[in-house]
Scaffold this active site. Structure first.
Site, PDB file in Angstrom:
ATOM      1  CE  LYS A 172      -6.409  -0.105   2.015  1.00 57.08           C
ATOM      2  NZ  LYS A 172      -5.569   1.085   1.793  1.00 57.08           N
ATOM      3  CG  ASP A 199      -2.101   0.893   1.111  1.00 63.60           C
ATOM      4  OD1 ASP A 199      -1.994   1.919   0.422  1.00 63.60           O
ATOM      5  OD2 ASP A 199      -3.147   0.591   1.703  1.00 63.60           O
ATOM      6  CG  ASP A 200      -0.146   4.798   0.075  1.00 61.63           C
ATOM      7  OD1 ASP A 200      -0.958   4.446  -0.808  1.00 61.63           O
ATOM      8  OD2 ASP A 200      -0.441   5.577   0.993  1.00 61.63           O
ATOM      9  CB  SER A 219      -6.898   3.130   4.593  1.00 60.55           C
ATOM     10  OG  SER A 219      -6.847   3.031   3.192  1.00 60.55           O
ATOM     11  CE  LYS A 277      -3.169   7.376  -1.324  1.00 59.52           C
ATOM     12  NZ  LYS A 277      -3.167   6.716   0.008  1.00 59.52           N
ATOM     13  CG  HIS A 288      -1.909   3.799   3.806  1.00 57.64           C
ATOM     14  ND1 HIS A 288      -2.287   4.566   4.873  1.00 57.64           N
ATOM     15  CD2 HIS A 288      -2.733   4.151   2.779  1.00 57.64           C
ATOM     16  CE1 HIS A 288      -3.297   5.345   4.512  1.00 57.64           C
ATOM     17  NE2 HIS A 288      -3.578   5.114   3.236  1.00 57.64           N
ATOM     18  NE  ARG A 297      -6.189  -1.382  -1.569  1.00 60.73           N
ATOM     19  CZ  ARG A 297      -5.103  -1.949  -1.023  1.00 60.73           C
ATOM     20  NH1 ARG A 297      -5.092  -3.257  -0.817  1.00 60.73           N
ATOM     21  NH2 ARG A 297      -4.066  -1.228  -0.673  1.00 60.73           N
ATOM     22  CG  ASP A 308      -2.314   0.739  -2.999  1.00 55.52           C
ATOM     23  OD1 ASP A 308      -1.155   1.198  -2.872  1.00 55.52           O
ATOM     24  OD2 ASP A 308      -3.270   1.111  -2.283  1.00 55.52           O
ATOM     25  CG  ASN A 309      -1.771   4.219  -4.419  1.00 56.69           C
ATOM     26  OD1 ASN A 309      -2.874   3.839  -4.032  1.00 56.69           O
ATOM     27  ND2 ASN A 309      -0.869   4.713  -3.573  1.00 56.69           N
ATOM     28  CB  CYS A 349      -7.013   2.670  -1.143  1.00 53.38           C
ATOM     29  SG  CYS A 349      -5.613   3.360  -0.236  1.00 53.38           S
ATOM     30  CG  HIS A 396     -10.090   0.624   1.307  1.00 47.97           C
ATOM     31  ND1 HIS A 396      -9.093   1.549   1.357  1.00 47.97           N
ATOM     32  CD2 HIS A 396     -11.240   1.308   1.608  1.00 47.97           C
ATOM     33  CE1 HIS A 396      -9.581   2.733   1.678  1.00 47.97           C
ATOM     34  NE2 HIS A 396     -10.883   2.609   1.837  1.00 47.97           N
TER      35      HIS A 396
END
Length: 483
Positions: A138, A45-46, A163, A303, A230, A89, A282-283, A85, A140
């Site tokens: 996660k 994540d991130d 998140s 992001k 994240h 996904r 994810d980004n 997010c 989300h």
């Protein structure tokens, strides 16, 4: 029985057990095993493009991910569909652009919104093929009980519904947000409120390895979606201060260790040769958080933007004997392509509803250097078509976006304030020569701009464009919890 007849029966029996319906076009060419391959996707994540050593992470040490890249393929131009997010996904799990399935942005808790149950997820596709499926980490894509992972094809879920910063300890709690407890779930049962997330990466890895062990005799799909890196950042005790390069580096070190533990488990249970193992993010990095954020260098922004730093992410895939070890692919691919690619290698039928991804197996294996799509489309905000990747070119339409505008990010877990900048004219960049997107070549290449605009207009007719007030005829509604 006569020896000749016995030999014939043995040959026929062997043929019967090595057949692999539907996936033969992939399996035969690559010398497939007779059993259905396992699939593992590690989704952080991130995590920025430059947060791994194989992608230029000079201040980070990722020995296990280095080894994974040495044993598989590294994609230099892999994209997520949106730099946030929930939308990211949704694209991964459905093979569709997120705005096609009604998803945009990041879902806030307790809104009753999520991925529609009518959509076919990667887990549902593989479950119908006889796979056991699990999500550790996660979700989300809807925190209402009717929209949680067990309703979307996952046999097992252990993790959080949204998140990890959507909890009462958010730095803007009480001013901007009013979050309730962050719950740790076992399937649909909340186990406890998380007051401290320090052990979460380790726990998710423990549960993932237990899932692998429990299903070593049958095909499985494991989706390990780490909430880290994240913010807020957390590491277990064994990794606190271990790198000497700050908390963010410690977090990346523990994620790398987690991947090493997965690789060791696959070796221990003799599953490595029959498992597709994917690592990606994810980004891009949440640059506002400064020393608690990663890096996308030399890419532009991060992001929350569709510039390269927001949507181009690290990607490594290993499949011994089928993906060439130590290979590098520079062909653009996107997360929407993973579902149809996995469908191909597992012999799974594609979802009945229209998706956007295409089978990219020939690109992953190096058999082809042609991208599966003529162009990729980057949406954000209110269904705004902001950019298009076309071959080596990337074109941007005028839009507003958040940026630090050259300033430093925040420190110690507190964000700096973004400015809203305006891209006031069409911009065209040659990503091969200018990956940092500094030289606008739109005036020099009007024919390229015209070709991309023709493709973009077709996309607008299908999925709309908030920048031009077009609704799109093929968008489907997002999921909503029952009243």
């Amino acid at each position: 029985m006569k020896p000749a007849l016995l030999f014939l029966l043995l040959v026929l029996s062997a043929c019967r057990w090595t057949a692999q319906p539907e996936s033969g076009r992939h399996a035969k060419a690559q010398g497939a095993e007779p059993s259905a391959p396992n699939v593992i996707i590690v989704f952080t994540d991130d995590q920025g493009y430059a947060d791994l050593e194989p992608f230029g992470g000079a201040n980070l040490r990722t020995p296990n991910l280095n080894r994974l890249a040495d044993q598989g393929v590294r994609l230099t131009d892999f994209y997520v569909a949106q730099p946030v997010c929930s939308a990211s996904r949704a694209a991964l799990l459905t093979g569709a652009y997120p705005n096609r399935v009604g998803v945009s942005g990041a879902f806030m808790p307790d809104t009753g919104r999520g991925l529609a149950l009518e959509e076919t997820t990667l887990a549902e596709m593989l479950k119908a093929r006889g796979y056991t499926t699990a999500l550790m980490g996660k979700w989300h894509l809807g925190d209402d009980p009717a929209l949680m992972p067990n309703r979307q094809g996952f046999d097992e879920f252990f993790g959080i519904a949204h998140s990890n910063d959507m909890w009462p300890y958010h730095p803007l709690q009480g001013d901007v947000f009013n979050f309730t407890d962050l719950l740790l779930f076992e399937n649909e049962t909340p186990l406890r409120a998380l007051e401290d997330q320090s052990d979460l990466t380790r726990l998710l890895t423990d549960r993932s390895i237990a899932f692998i062990e429990a299903n070593k005799q049958r095909p499985f799909f494991l989706y390990l979606a780490h909430p880290q890196p994240h913010v807020p950042l957390f590491v277990s005790g064994a990794f606190q201060g271990k790198t000497g390069a700050g908390l963010y580096a410690d977090v990346i070190g523990e994620i790398d260790h987690s991947v090493g533990r997965l690789m060791a488990a696959l070796e221990r249970y003799q599953l490595a040769d029959n498992t597709l193992l994917i690592f990606t993010s994810d980004n891009g990095p949440w640059l506002a958080y400064g020393d608690h954020a990663g890096s996308a260098a030399p890419l532009r922004e991060g992001k929350g933007t569709v510039f390269e730093g927001g949507v181009r992410v690290p990607f490594i895939a290993r499949f011994p004997g089928r993906i060439r070890a130590g290979s590098e692919v520079n062909v653009p691919l996107m997360s929407i392509d993973l579902l149809p690619t996995i469908a191909g290698i597992t012999g799974s039928p594609l979802p009945e509803r229209k998706i956007d991804g295409k089978d990219a197996w020939s690109v992953l294996t190096g058999a082809s250097d042609h991208p599966p799509h003529e162009a990729y489309y980057f949406y954000y905000g209110d269904n705004e078509l902001r950019a298009v990747r076309y071959g080596k070119w990337k074109l941007y339409y005028p839009h507003s976006y958040p940026s630090l505008n050259g300033r430093e990010g925040g420190a110690a877990g507190l964000p700096a304030r973004y400015e809203t900048l305006e891209l006031t004219q069409i911009a065209l960049y040659d990503l091969q020569r200018d990956p940092s997107e500094t030289r606008n070549l739109a005036a020099q290449h009007p024919q390229v701009v015209a070709r991309i605009e023709a493709l973009a207009q077709r996309q607008r007719e299908a999925l709309g464009d908030g920048l031009r007030g077009q609704a799109g005829r093929e968008r489907r509604p997002l999921g909503r919890a029952p009243d």
